[in-house]
Write a protein that holds these residues in place. Structure first.
Motif, PDB file in Angstrom:
ATOM      1  N   ASN A 118       0.837  -1.197   0.000  1.00  0.00           N
ATOM      2  CA  ASN A 118       0.000   0.000   0.000  1.00  0.00           C
ATOM      3  C   ASN A 118       0.869   1.244   0.000  1.00  0.00           C
ATOM      4  N   CYS A 119       0.237   2.400  -0.151  1.00  0.00           N
ATOM      5  CA  CYS A 119       1.010   3.649  -0.141  1.00  0.00           C
ATOM      6  C   CYS A 119       0.072   4.820   0.161  1.00  0.00           C
ATOM      7  N   SER A 120       0.551   6.008  -0.115  1.00  0.00           N
ATOM      8  CA  SER A 120      -0.186   7.227   0.225  1.00  0.00           C
ATOM      9  C   SER A 120      -1.505   7.313  -0.547  1.00  0.00           C
ATOM     10  N   PRO A 121      -2.517   7.975   0.005  1.00  0.00           N
ATOM     11  CA  PRO A 121      -3.822   8.083  -0.656  1.00  0.00           C
ATOM     12  C   PRO A 121      -3.779   9.014  -1.861  1.00  0.00           C
ATOM     13  N   MET A 122      -3.577   8.427  -3.029  1.00  0.00           N
ATOM     14  CA  MET A 122      -3.478   9.197  -4.270  1.00  0.00           C
ATOM     15  C   MET A 122      -4.429   8.701  -5.348  1.00  0.00           C
ATOM     16  N   VAL A 123      -5.265   7.703  -5.008  1.00  0.00           N
ATOM     17  CA  VAL A 123      -6.225   7.137  -5.959  1.00  0.00           C
ATOM     18  C   VAL A 123      -7.635   7.321  -5.406  1.00  0.00           C
ATOM     19  N   ALA A 124      -8.536   7.772  -6.260  1.00  0.00           N
ATOM     20  CA  ALA A 124      -9.923   8.016  -5.844  1.00  0.00           C
ATOM     21  C   ALA A 124     -10.739   6.731  -5.883  1.00  0.00           C
ATOM     22  N   PRO A 125     -11.547   6.453  -4.857  1.00  0.00           N
ATOM     23  CA  PRO A 125     -12.460   5.316  -4.915  1.00  0.00           C
ATOM     24  C   PRO A 125     -13.453   5.491  -6.055  1.00  0.00           C
ATOM     25  N   GLU A 126     -14.041   4.409  -6.476  1.00  0.00           N
ATOM     26  CA  GLU A 126     -15.068   4.476  -7.518  1.00  0.00           C
ATOM     27  C   GLU A 126     -16.166   5.441  -7.085  1.00  0.00           C
ATOM     28  N   GLY A 127     -16.504   6.386  -7.952  1.00  0.00           N
ATOM     29  CA  GLY A 127     -17.541   7.363  -7.655  1.00  0.00           C
ATOM     30  C   GLY A 127     -17.044   8.605  -6.944  1.00  0.00           C
ATOM     31  N   ALA A 128     -15.737   8.723  -6.708  1.00  0.00           N
ATOM     32  CA  ALA A 128     -15.164   9.889  -6.030  1.00  0.00           C
ATOM     33  C   ALA A 128     -14.058  10.503  -6.888  1.00  0.00           C
ATOM     34  N   VAL A 129     -13.583  11.677  -6.489  1.00  0.00           N
ATOM     35  CA  VAL A 129     -12.516  12.355  -7.222  1.00  0.00           C
ATOM     36  C   VAL A 129     -11.354  12.736  -6.306  1.00  0.00           C
TER      37      VAL A 129
ATOM     38  N   ALA B 137      -1.810  -3.700   8.255  1.00  0.00           N
ATOM     39  CA  ALA B 137      -1.518  -4.846   9.115  1.00  0.00           C
ATOM     40  C   ALA B 137      -0.026  -5.154   9.147  1.00  0.00           C
ATOM     41  N   ALA B 138       0.676  -4.797   8.045  1.00  0.00           N
ATOM     42  CA  ALA B 138       2.122  -5.010   7.985  1.00  0.00           C
ATOM     43  C   ALA B 138       2.894  -3.944   8.741  1.00  0.00           C
ATOM     44  N   GLY B 139       2.195  -2.914   9.218  1.00  0.00           N
ATOM     45  CA  GLY B 139       2.854  -1.908  10.036  1.00  0.00           C
ATOM     46  C   GLY B 139       2.717  -0.477   9.585  1.00  0.00           C
ATOM     47  N   SER B 140       2.204  -0.264   8.368  1.00  0.00           N
ATOM     48  CA  SER B 140       2.038   1.113   7.910  1.00  0.00           C
ATOM     49  C   SER B 140       0.794   1.729   8.538  1.00  0.00           C
ATOM     50  N   SER B 141       0.664   3.027   8.386  1.00  0.00           N
ATOM     51  CA  SER B 141      -0.602   3.666   8.711  1.00  0.00           C
ATOM     52  C   SER B 141      -1.597   3.311   7.612  1.00  0.00           C
ATOM     53  N   ALA B 142      -2.877   3.312   7.939  1.00  0.00           N
ATOM     54  CA  ALA B 142      -3.883   3.129   6.891  1.00  0.00           C
ATOM     55  C   ALA B 142      -3.945   4.361   5.998  1.00  0.00           C
ATOM     56  N   ARG B 143      -3.351   5.465   6.459  1.00  0.00           N
ATOM     57  CA  ARG B 143      -3.350   6.720   5.701  1.00  0.00           C
ATOM     58  C   ARG B 143      -1.939   7.316   5.689  1.00  0.00           C
ATOM     59  N   PRO B 144      -0.986   6.651   4.998  1.00  0.00           N
ATOM     60  CA  PRO B 144       0.382   7.181   4.960  1.00  0.00           C
ATOM     61  C   PRO B 144       0.393   8.589   4.368  1.00  0.00           C
ATOM     62  N   GLU B 145       1.255   9.434   4.910  1.00  0.00           N
ATOM     63  CA  GLU B 145       1.318  10.816   4.452  1.00  0.00           C
ATOM     64  C   GLU B 145       2.545  11.032   3.580  1.00  0.00           C
ATOM     65  N   GLY B 146       2.344  11.737   2.465  1.00  0.00           N
ATOM     66  CA  GLY B 146       3.456  12.056   1.593  1.00  0.00           C
ATOM     67  C   GLY B 146       4.079  10.807   1.005  1.00  0.00           C
ATOM     68  N   LEU B 147       5.305  10.944   0.537  1.00  0.00           N
ATOM     69  CA  LEU B 147       6.022   9.819  -0.036  1.00  0.00           C
ATOM     70  C   LEU B 147       6.802   9.106   1.065  1.00  0.00           C
ATOM     71  N   SER B 148       6.060   8.466   1.972  1.00  0.00           N
ATOM     72  CA  SER B 148       6.694   7.782   3.105  1.00  0.00           C
ATOM     73  C   SER B 148       5.680   6.859   3.770  1.00  0.00           C
ATOM     74  N   GLY B 149       6.202   5.976   4.613  1.00  0.00           N
ATOM     75  CA  GLY B 149       5.326   5.155   5.442  1.00  0.00           C
ATOM     76  C   GLY B 149       4.569   4.060   4.726  1.00  0.00           C
ATOM     77  N   PHE B 150       5.069   3.574   3.584  1.00  0.00           N
ATOM     78  CA  PHE B 150       4.362   2.538   2.837  1.00  0.00           C
ATOM     79  C   PHE B 150       4.443   1.200   3.587  1.00  0.00           C
ATOM     80  N   GLY B 151       3.584   0.247   3.187  1.00  0.00           N
ATOM     81  CA  GLY B 151       3.576  -1.082   3.783  1.00  0.00           C
ATOM     82  C   GLY B 151       3.740  -2.165   2.730  1.00  0.00           C
ATOM     83  N   TYR B 152       4.392  -3.267   3.115  1.00  0.00           N
ATOM     84  CA  TYR B 152       4.644  -4.398   2.209  1.00  0.00           C
ATOM     85  C   TYR B 152       4.360  -5.678   2.977  1.00  0.00           C
TER      86      TYR B 152
END
Length: 335
Positions: free
Chosen positions: A143-154, A245-260
């Motif tokens: 996962n990574c930072s919130p940069m993709v819109a859910p279906e039906g959102a912008v 669940a792997a340790g990242s935030s569910a809402r990583p900020e910026g280009l950091s804090g990703f999970g694998y």
């Protein structure tokens, strides 16, 4: 475009990562091999242009470059490992996590490894292929930072969130690997388009005001569109949570804090490995034999295209790279 020998591309990229990026040779080599493999497999958005993005990010960040030596193991059991990436680039963190998963799965038959606090991880297929070379089946999420819109959102609410499943066959260099991103385009594609001055595909992104755009500069400040409608949107949500669940935030900020998160097992714990690989081979040939649509191309298994393009590139000994990109890499490697 410039036809570049693969050996030269490796040398130029590694020099740029060492001199401009500050990586030790061993780390620069791991990253470079990943990026050049992407070019050979026909995935330029995940290829050498990413080296420039890595360097740009590092040069904007305070302090010295974080290397693989900075990655920490925070917990470990017979079949599990938890890593803290400590803001190291994800190519190195995911590589380490995958190596550990292979080691644990060989010893115990199965493994789960999670990592957090990193940025950019590259093609998950690369890590899945590491596993298939050891006859392991893998399922990988990032996962990574919130940069993709859910279906039906912008507005962005989850990352590009790739997932990958790798399955071994009798041919070590031709496994079955399914690697997808859950956005219609990847962040690397936007960065590459901006670097080369080209447009994005229609319907792939929104501006920060929620208007459709093909301009990579406005897409960076806006959001990408999700792949697969509401089904892809739901899959992206679950990958966001698996990264958490792997340790990242569910809402990583910026280009950091990703999970694998990589889950791996040795199919020999369930069935003799030679039988598994033989049946996979037979199924692949049966699938490829399916009658195609009139005038359509032959049916392919996942990873067939990557295998064929890489085989051609390696036999030719060259890859085609935008001239401006090679010039920028050479300049970074000469600093």
């Amino acid at each position: 475009m410039t036809e570049v020998p693969i050996t030269e591309a490796i040398q130029v990229c590694q020099a740029a990562l060492e001199k401009a990026g500050g990586y030790p040779p061993s780390d620069a080599e791991i990253i470079t091999q990943h990026l050049v493999d992407a070019e050979c497999r026909g995935s330029p958005m995940a290829g050498l242009a990413r080296a420039l993005s890595i360097i740009d990010h590092l040069q904007k960040s305070p302090g010295p470059t974080k290397s693989s030596k900075d990655i920490e193991t925070t917990s470990e059991g017979p079949t599990s490992v938890k890593l803290n990436g400590c803001n190291v680039v994800g190519y190195l963190v995911a590589h380490r996590a995958t190596e550990l998963a292979i080691e644990k799965a060989k010893a115990s038959g199965m493994a789960i490894v999670g990592a957090n606090d990193f940025w950019y991880s590259g093609n998950l297929a690369y890590f899945a292929e590491m596993a298939t070379k050891h006859d392991m089946i893998s399922v990988i999420f990032s996962n990574c930072s919130p940069m993709v819109a859910p279906e039906g959102a912008v507005e962005g609410r989850f990352g590009t969130n790739p997932m990958c499943i790798g399955f071994p066959t009798s041919l070590k260099d031709r496994p079955v690997i399914w690697d997808i991103g859950t956005s219609n385009i990847m962040h690397a594609q936007i960065m590459r388009a901006q670097r080369l001055g080209i447009s994005l595909p229609e319907g792939a992104a929104y501006t920060k005001d929620g208007q459709p755009t093909t301009d990579p500069a406005t897409a960076i400040d806006g959001a990408m569109t999700v792949w697969g409608g509401h089904k892809g949107s739901g899959l992206a949500v679950m990958i966001q949570l698996l990264g958490m669940a792997a340790g990242s935030s569910a809402r990583p900020e910026g280009l950091s804090g990703f999970g694998y998160l990589v889950m791996m097992f040795d199919p020999a714990v369930l069935r003799p490995i030679d039988e598994v690989k033989q049946e996979a081979d037979e199924y692949a040939e049966w699938l490829r034999s399916a009658k195609p649509l009139d005038g359509g191309p032959p049916v392919r298994m996942p990873f067939d295209g990557s295998y064929e393009r890489r085989k051609t590139a390696v036999e030719r000994g060259t890859i085609r790279i935008p001239t401006v990109l090679m010039e920028q890499l050479r300049k970074r490697g000469a600093t």
